[in-house]
Design an enzyme around this catalytic site. Structure first.
Site, PDB file in Angstrom:
ATOM      1  N   ARG A   1       0.815  -1.213   0.000  1.00 16.76           N
ATOM      2  CA  ARG A   1       0.000   0.000   0.000  1.00 16.76           C
ATOM      3  C   ARG A   1       0.854   1.270   0.000  1.00 16.76           C
ATOM      4  O   ARG A   1       0.373   2.350  -0.336  1.00 16.76           O
ATOM      5  CB  ARG A   1      -0.979  -0.013   1.177  1.00 16.76           C
ATOM      6  CG  ARG A   1      -2.295   0.648   0.820  1.00 16.76           C
ATOM      7  CD  ARG A   1      -3.264   0.804   1.984  1.00 16.76           C
ATOM      8  NE  ARG A   1      -3.558  -0.429   2.681  1.00 16.76           N
ATOM      9  CZ  ARG A   1      -3.174  -0.684   3.938  1.00 16.76           C
ATOM     10  NH1 ARG A   1      -2.475   0.210   4.620  1.00 16.76           N
ATOM     11  NH2 ARG A   1      -3.489  -1.818   4.512  1.00 16.76           N
TER      12      ARG A   1
ATOM     13  N   TYR B   1     -13.783  22.792 -11.031  1.00 20.78           N
ATOM     14  CA  TYR B   1     -14.213  21.559 -11.693  1.00 20.78           C
ATOM     15  C   TYR B   1     -15.474  21.068 -10.978  1.00 20.78           C
ATOM     16  O   TYR B   1     -15.503  20.990  -9.747  1.00 20.78           O
ATOM     17  CB  TYR B   1     -13.068  20.547 -11.564  1.00 20.78           C
ATOM     18  CG  TYR B   1     -13.288  19.218 -12.210  1.00 20.78           C
ATOM     19  CD1 TYR B   1     -13.515  19.107 -13.576  1.00 20.78           C
ATOM     20  CD2 TYR B   1     -13.226  18.053 -11.462  1.00 20.78           C
ATOM     21  CE1 TYR B   1     -13.695  17.864 -14.169  1.00 20.78           C
ATOM     22  CE2 TYR B   1     -13.394  16.805 -12.045  1.00 20.78           C
ATOM     23  CZ  TYR B   1     -13.641  16.717 -13.403  1.00 20.78           C
ATOM     24  OH  TYR B   1     -13.806  15.492 -13.981  1.00 20.78           O
TER      25      TYR B   1
ATOM     26  N   ASP C   1      -5.926  23.541  -8.248  1.00 20.81           N
ATOM     27  CA  ASP C   1      -6.062  22.499  -9.269  1.00 20.81           C
ATOM     28  C   ASP C   1      -5.262  22.999 -10.477  1.00 20.81           C
ATOM     29  O   ASP C   1      -5.646  23.954 -11.144  1.00 20.81           O
ATOM     30  CB  ASP C   1      -7.551  22.302  -9.604  1.00 20.81           C
ATOM     31  CG  ASP C   1      -7.787  21.159 -10.591  1.00 20.81           C
ATOM     32  OD1 ASP C   1      -6.903  20.912 -11.437  1.00 20.81           O
ATOM     33  OD2 ASP C   1      -8.868  20.538 -10.528  1.00 20.81           O
TER      34      ASP C   1
ATOM     35  N   LYS D   1      -5.071  13.559 -17.495  1.00 15.89           N
ATOM     36  CA  LYS D   1      -5.063  14.453 -18.644  1.00 15.89           C
ATOM     37  C   LYS D   1      -3.670  14.500 -19.272  1.00 15.89           C
ATOM     38  O   LYS D   1      -3.270  13.550 -19.906  1.00 15.89           O
ATOM     39  CB  LYS D   1      -5.560  15.840 -18.205  1.00 15.89           C
ATOM     40  CG  LYS D   1      -6.843  15.797 -17.352  1.00 15.89           C
ATOM     41  CD  LYS D   1      -8.068  15.354 -18.133  1.00 15.89           C
ATOM     42  CE  LYS D   1      -9.292  15.047 -17.283  1.00 15.89           C
ATOM     43  NZ  LYS D   1      -9.749  16.097 -16.398  1.00 15.89           N
TER      44      LYS D   1
HETATM   45  C1  LIG Z   1     -10.638  15.929 -15.275  1.00 12.15           C
HETATM   46  C2  LIG Z   1     -10.349  16.920 -14.212  1.00 12.15           C
HETATM   47  C3  LIG Z   1     -10.234  16.520 -12.881  1.00 12.15           C
HETATM   48  C4  LIG Z   1     -10.529  15.117 -12.419  1.00 12.15           C
HETATM   49  O1  LIG Z   1      -9.682  14.154 -12.914  1.00 12.15           O
HETATM   50  P1  LIG Z   1     -10.150  12.606 -13.020  1.00 12.15           P
HETATM   51  O2  LIG Z   1      -8.869  11.892 -13.203  1.00 12.15           O
HETATM   52  O3  LIG Z   1     -11.062  12.548 -14.209  1.00 12.15           O
HETATM   53  O4  LIG Z   1     -10.844  12.257 -11.742  1.00 12.15           O
HETATM   54  C5  LIG Z   1      -9.892  17.475 -11.955  1.00 12.15           C
HETATM   55  N1  LIG Z   1      -9.690  18.763 -12.298  1.00 12.15           N
HETATM   56  C6  LIG Z   1      -9.807  19.180 -13.563  1.00 12.15           C
HETATM   57  C7  LIG Z   1      -9.576  20.621 -13.870  1.00 12.15           C
HETATM   58  C8  LIG Z   1     -10.149  18.283 -14.569  1.00 12.15           C
HETATM   59  O5  LIG Z   1     -10.309  18.720 -15.815  1.00 12.15           O
END
Ligand SMILES: *Cc1c(COP(=O)(O)O)cnc(C)c1O
Length: 410
Positions: A69, A123, A197, A222
């Site tokens: 873990r 988001y 973020d 992403k």
């Molecule tokens: C897609 C996204 C997330 C979340 O990511 P996941 O891997 O899909 O959970 C968080 N913040 C932003 C700005 C995003 O575009």
């Protein structure tokens, strides 16, 4: 995973060298023998004797075998490489998705009774977490206009414990004055945790911790992974915040698979060249769209039509491939005709891969401190594009077909 001391180098070099420790890429007698760490699949970690087993919990340190873990060299290498990406970072924790990274960071700093300030352009699942889980947990969330800058101080009360920024914002792409927000918050209360973020820019185009944030969150799903085949998240923190981030992630049982970490590490190595191409292609298409009669406004931080464009110029070192445009009039059906006429743009969530995507966006659904469309603008229909690595002439021809379908429908 906390970092060993590093020498300052340019970001493009750090994404190539980060995490490649000799002991993770070779054997005891041939350290560093291969370029990439192998996929270490492991749940049980074995100890030499019972004395070593007993001393295990006392040496709960990054980069030491303990139990599956806590990860193994594949995950450690990724975490360390992500730490190298953000100047001012001390360590990185990995999460099974971007959303898990956001919730893991918030839970590391919030307790019942606290107030969280969240950008109105967050988001959508960040907002849902605040309205659902955090409310039940006894945390109150208040939303702020992403253009607020130093004015954030008027929203801070003695219960404010964290701020969640996101710049540019989801769907509407307002760029925030991150240094001003951080300075004002620190001045009001040095204990407030400053989270951002940083998925859109990544640490490569926005050195979020250097600008004052305590934790930089990424949906690695992403651009870090970059190939639309892995869900993964990360939080990179300063020395002051890393221990509680790590403690909370371990308490929640977060671990990511070595295979996914390996794919993310593979993606990360080409982040610089990919982002530069996403940037160039998206800019060309954004400028082309801005000249089309069907388009009222392009929301791309590198274009003056985007709120906070001057802040983007000041703080960012580049722009990525995701932006929105607002249609001139039309209807929901006309917008659907536009998107459905596209053949090179896939229709789907997520972004950051090599392929182009288009979705209709309706920010009004998830705004409470600001309005959509903005006051004085009667055009509510917007489309979000992710510009992939296809040829831009082909993408423009496809979009021209879509805009024609929009006109015919109107
Ligand atoms: C897609 C996204 C997330 C979340 O990511 P996941 O891997 O899909 O959970 C968080 N913040 C932003 C700005 C995003 O575009």
């Amino acid at each position: 995973m906390a970092k060993p001391p590093t020498t300052p180098q340019s970001p493009a070099t750090r994404i190539i060298t980060g995490g490649r420790r000799a002991e993770w890429t070779g054997t005891a007698d041939q350290p560093g023998a291969v370029v990439n760490p192998p996929v270490w699949r492991a749940s049980t970690h074995l100890y030499a004797d019972t004395a070593a087993l007993k001393s295990g919990p006392q040496t709960n340190e990054d980069g030491r075998f303990f139990y599956g873990r806590r990860g193994s060299p594949t995950q450690w290498a990724l975490a360390e490489a992500l730490t190298a990406l953000e100047p001012g970072a001390h360590g990185t924790m990995l999460y099974p998705s971007g959303v898990a990274a956001i919730t893991g960071a918030l839970l590391a700093v919030l307790s019942p009774g606290d107030v969280l300030l969240m950008t109105d352009s967050a988001y959508d699942p960040s907002r849902s977490f605040a309205e659902g889980f955090l409310k039940r947990f006894g945390v109150e969330t208040r939303y702020y206009d992403p253009q607020i800058g130093a004015g954030i101080s008027s929203l801070i009360c003695d219960r404010t414990r964290a701020i969640l920024m996101e710049s540019p914002g989801s769907l509407t792409f307002e760029v925030q004055d991150v240094p001003a927000i951080c300075q004002a918050a620190r001045a009001a209360n040095p204990d407030i945790a400053l989270l951002i973020d940083n998925t859109w820019a990544t640490g490569l185009f926005l050195p979020a911790l250097a600008l004052g944030a305590d934790m930089s969150i990424m949906a690695c799903t992403k651009y870090i992974v970059g190939h639309s085949d892995v869900m993964l998240g990360s939080v990179t923190a300063t020395e002051a915040f890393y221990p509680r981030l790590r403690h909370t992630a371990q308490a929640l049982g977060h671990v990511v698979s070595p295979d996914d970490s390996w794919l993310a590490l593979r993606g990360l190595r080409t982040l610089d060249v990919r982002l530069r191409q996403h940037q160039a292609s998206a800019l060309r298409i954004a400028h082309w769209l801005a000249e089309q009669p069907q388009v009222a406004r392009v929301l791309h931080p590198a274009l003056p039509s985007c709120p906070g464009h001057d802040l983007w110029q000041r703080d960012f070192t580049g722009s990525s491939g995701l932006f929105s445009f607002v249609l001139n009039g039309g209807s929901d059906a006309a917008r659907a005709a536009l998107i459905d006429a596209l053949t090179l743009f896939g229709i789907g969530y997520s972004w950051g891969g090599f392929e182009s995507l288009a979705i209709p966006v309706d920010p009004a659904r998830c705004r409470s401190a600001t309005s959509w469309p903005p006051a004085g603008d009667a055009n509510p229909y917007a489309v979000r594009l992710h510009i992939g690595l296809e040829d831009t002439d082909d993408l423009i021809a496809d979009l021209a077909k879509g805009l024609h379908a929009f006109t015919m429908h109107a």
